[in-house]
Write a protein that holds these residues in place. Structure first.
Motif, mmCIF file in Angstrom:
data_model
loop_
_atom_site.group_PDB
_atom_site.id
_atom_site.type_symbol
_atom_site.label_atom_id
_atom_site.label_comp_id
_atom_site.label_asym_id
_atom_site.label_seq_id
_atom_site.Cartn_x
_atom_site.Cartn_y
_atom_site.Cartn_z
ATOM 1 N N PRO A 91 0.817 -1.230 0.000
ATOM 2 C CA PRO A 91 0.000 0.000 0.000
ATOM 3 C C PRO A 91 0.843 1.270 0.000
ATOM 4 N N LYS A 92 1.938 1.242 0.759
ATOM 5 C CA LYS A 92 2.856 2.375 0.780
ATOM 6 C C LYS A 92 4.163 1.945 0.143
ATOM 7 N N CYS A 93 4.519 2.612 -0.927
ATOM 8 C CA CYS A 93 5.727 2.233 -1.661
ATOM 9 C C CYS A 93 6.466 3.486 -2.093
ATOM 10 N N ASP A 94 7.723 3.591 -1.696
ATOM 11 C CA ASP A 94 8.579 4.699 -2.105
ATOM 12 C C ASP A 94 9.265 4.293 -3.402
ATOM 13 N N MET A 95 8.683 4.677 -4.533
ATOM 14 C CA MET A 95 9.213 4.251 -5.816
ATOM 15 C C MET A 95 10.603 4.820 -6.075
ATOM 16 N N GLY A 96 10.910 5.981 -5.531
ATOM 17 C CA GLY A 96 12.260 6.525 -5.677
ATOM 18 C C GLY A 96 13.288 5.615 -5.037
ATOM 19 N N ARG A 97 12.974 5.120 -3.857
ATOM 20 C CA ARG A 97 13.892 4.199 -3.171
ATOM 21 C C ARG A 97 13.999 2.884 -3.935
ATOM 22 N N VAL A 98 12.877 2.395 -4.449
ATOM 23 C CA VAL A 98 12.901 1.153 -5.222
ATOM 24 C C VAL A 98 13.803 1.314 -6.444
ATOM 25 N N ARG A 99 13.686 2.420 -7.141
ATOM 26 C CA ARG A 99 14.524 2.666 -8.320
ATOM 27 C C ARG A 99 15.994 2.725 -7.933
ATOM 28 N N ASP A 100 16.300 3.413 -6.837
ATOM 29 C CA ASP A 100 17.702 3.537 -6.408
ATOM 30 C C ASP A 100 18.294 2.183 -6.042
ATOM 31 N N LEU A 101 17.537 1.368 -5.339
ATOM 32 C CA LEU A 101 18.043 0.061 -4.927
ATOM 33 C C LEU A 101 18.229 -0.852 -6.128
ATOM 34 N N LEU A 102 17.303 -0.803 -7.061
ATOM 35 C CA LEU A 102 17.447 -1.626 -8.262
ATOM 36 C C LEU A 102 18.681 -1.193 -9.054
ATOM 37 N N GLU A 103 18.912 0.104 -9.118
ATOM 38 C CA GLU A 103 20.099 0.597 -9.806
ATOM 39 C C GLU A 103 21.372 0.116 -9.107
ATOM 40 N N GLU A 104 21.372 0.135 -7.781
ATOM 41 C CA GLU A 104 22.537 -0.368 -7.040
ATOM 42 C C GLU A 104 22.792 -1.835 -7.372
ATOM 43 N N ALA A 105 21.713 -2.615 -7.424
ATOM 44 C CA ALA A 105 21.868 -4.040 -7.731
ATOM 45 C C ALA A 105 22.465 -4.245 -9.113
ATOM 46 N N VAL A 106 21.971 -3.508 -10.089
ATOM 47 C CA VAL A 106 22.470 -3.651 -11.460
ATOM 48 C C VAL A 106 23.923 -3.205 -11.553
ATOM 49 N N GLU A 107 24.250 -2.118 -10.895
ATOM 50 C CA GLU A 107 25.623 -1.612 -10.947
ATOM 51 C C GLU A 107 26.616 -2.595 -10.335
ATOM 52 N N ARG A 108 26.176 -3.381 -9.367
ATOM 53 C CA ARG A 108 27.063 -4.360 -8.740
ATOM 54 C C ARG A 108 27.118 -5.675 -9.516
ATOM 55 N N LEU A 109 26.018 -6.051 -10.127
ATOM 56 C CA LEU A 109 25.959 -7.357 -10.792
ATOM 57 C C LEU A 109 26.492 -7.323 -12.228
ATOM 58 N N ALA A 110 26.204 -6.247 -12.955
ATOM 59 C CA ALA A 110 26.570 -6.211 -14.377
ATOM 60 C C ALA A 110 28.071 -6.431 -14.612
ATOM 61 N N PRO A 111 28.962 -5.773 -13.833
ATOM 62 C CA PRO A 111 30.399 -6.008 -14.087
ATOM 63 C C PRO A 111 30.895 -7.365 -13.606
ATOM 64 N N ALA A 112 30.068 -8.059 -12.799
ATOM 65 C CA ALA A 112 30.518 -9.295 -12.165
ATOM 66 C C ALA A 112 30.075 -10.548 -12.916
ATOM 67 N N CYS A 113 29.423 -10.378 -14.068
ATOM 68 C CA CYS A 113 28.971 -11.543 -14.821
ATOM 69 C C CYS A 113 29.148 -11.282 -16.312
ATOM 70 N N ARG A 114 29.072 -12.338 -17.075
ATOM 71 C CA ARG A 114 29.172 -12.201 -18.531
ATOM 72 C C ARG A 114 27.913 -11.583 -19.122
ATOM 73 N N GLN A 115 26.725 -11.989 -18.597
ATOM 74 C CA GLN A 115 25.470 -11.448 -19.118
ATOM 75 C C GLN A 115 24.456 -11.328 -17.990
ATOM 76 N N LEU A 116 24.045 -10.101 -17.722
ATOM 77 C CA LEU A 116 22.982 -9.835 -16.760
ATOM 78 C C LEU A 116 21.645 -9.816 -17.499
ATOM 79 N N VAL A 117 20.651 -10.493 -16.921
ATOM 80 C CA VAL A 117 19.316 -10.560 -17.516
ATOM 81 C C VAL A 117 18.313 -9.955 -16.542
ATOM 82 N N LEU A 118 17.575 -8.962 -17.001
ATOM 83 C CA LEU A 118 16.497 -8.344 -16.233
ATOM 84 C C LEU A 118 15.166 -8.714 -16.878
ATOM 85 N N MET A 119 14.081 -8.470 -16.160
ATOM 86 C CA MET A 119 12.767 -8.826 -16.703
ATOM 87 C C MET A 119 11.733 -7.756 -16.401
ATOM 88 N N ARG A 120 10.831 -7.611 -17.351
ATOM 89 C CA ARG A 120 9.561 -6.933 -17.125
ATOM 90 C C ARG A 120 8.589 -8.044 -16.762
#
Length: 278
Positions: A91-120
């Motif tokens: 019911p209460k969701c801080d979408m700004g925080r969600v976006r920031d955390l997802l960006e942190e995850a991608v920034e850490r995972l993308a350089p650490a693997c050959r291919q990062l896969v995300l999904m809609r």
């Protein structure tokens, strides 16, 4: 993407969708698209390694805190990251925080693997989908942007009509059936540049709409077995994943269906790639 590319390892990061609910096996455990994909990849590569760090109910902050570091350390060929949707359903969701955390995850995972896969992620057609659609689409737009900046693949399940079909969703209305998970595995398989086995977007056969009585019975069952417990967990601050370990926290070698490891069956964990009996 290279056609018929070769991959030697796979790490899956996320929540219940990646854990495999509700693709139930006869022993009471869940399989899901990530296990299916790993089994198919393992059938192509000797010594293929697979970890699934997903835990049901996890929010994106928990995924970043608990799963991203271990996943990055494994240096896998393929990493899948699916998270944030649980946040959008609160019911209460801080979408700004969600976006920031997802960006942190991608920034850490993308350089650490050959291919990062995300999904809609897919969504079941219905009132819940309509209520939360704006948040979901905001999340998916951010995923597209992150993928473009970090060289990740995006598997668009949300934009595929058949995955909104209610027949591909379990009675809890939150998780895919075995057939739904099979289609997701095929979608990721193809996104990785591997030869398709079928059209995962193909519609289901036409079916007469259930009558009023059947629909109301299903609604009552859903409310009693799933909606009321879900509300109870929200009110008490609990999660279905509290205290649960990762599904497959390490990367032991696996083999696909019909294969035995070179040094004998005791050294590797098999992954089933066939559906459980009805």
């Amino acid at each position: 993407m290279e056609i018929n590319a070769s991959y030697t390892s796979f790490v899956a990061v996320g929540d219940s969708f990646t854990e495999g609910m509700s693709d139930l096996l006869p022993d009471g455990s869940y399989r899901g698209w990530a296990d299916l994909l790993a089994a198919r990849l393992a059938a192509r590569t000797e010594g293929f390694r697979y970890a699934n760090l997903a835990v049901r109910g996890k929010l994106i902050g928990q995924i970043v805190e608990e799963q991203v570091g271990p996943a990055a350390a494994m240096q896998a060929d393929v990493v899948t990251l699916v998270g944030g949707l649980n946040d959008t359903l609160r019911p209460k969701c801080d979408m700004g925080r969600v976006r920031d955390l997802l960006e942190e995850a991608v920034e850490r995972l993308a350089p650490a693997c050959r291919q990062l896969v995300l999904m809609r992620s897919p969504g079941r057609q219905g009132p819940v989908m309509q209520r939360f659609r704006p948040r979901m689409e905001e999340l998916f737009d951010h995923i597209d942007s992150l993928a473009a900046r970090h060289g990740a693949l995006v598997v668009d399940l949300y934009g595929t009509e058949v995955l909104g079909d209610q027949r591909l969703w379990d009675v809890d209305r939150l998780h895919l059936t075995a057939e739904g998970h099979r289609r997701v595995a095929e979608a990721v398989w193809q996104a990785l540049g591997l030869a398709s086995e079928d059209d995962w977007r193909s519609p289901l056969p036409p079916q007469a709409r259930p009558g009023w009585t059947a629909r109301r019975t299903a609604d009552v069952r859903f409310a009693r077995e799933h909606l009321v417990p879900w509300i109870g967990r929200r009110l008490t601050g609990r999660s279905s994943g509290d205290g649960r370990p990762a599904k497959r926290p390490e990367t032991p070698a696996v083999h696909g269906p019909g294969r035995q490891p070179a040094d004998g069956p005791a050294r590797e964990r098999p992954l089933l790639a066939t559906h459980p009996p009805p």
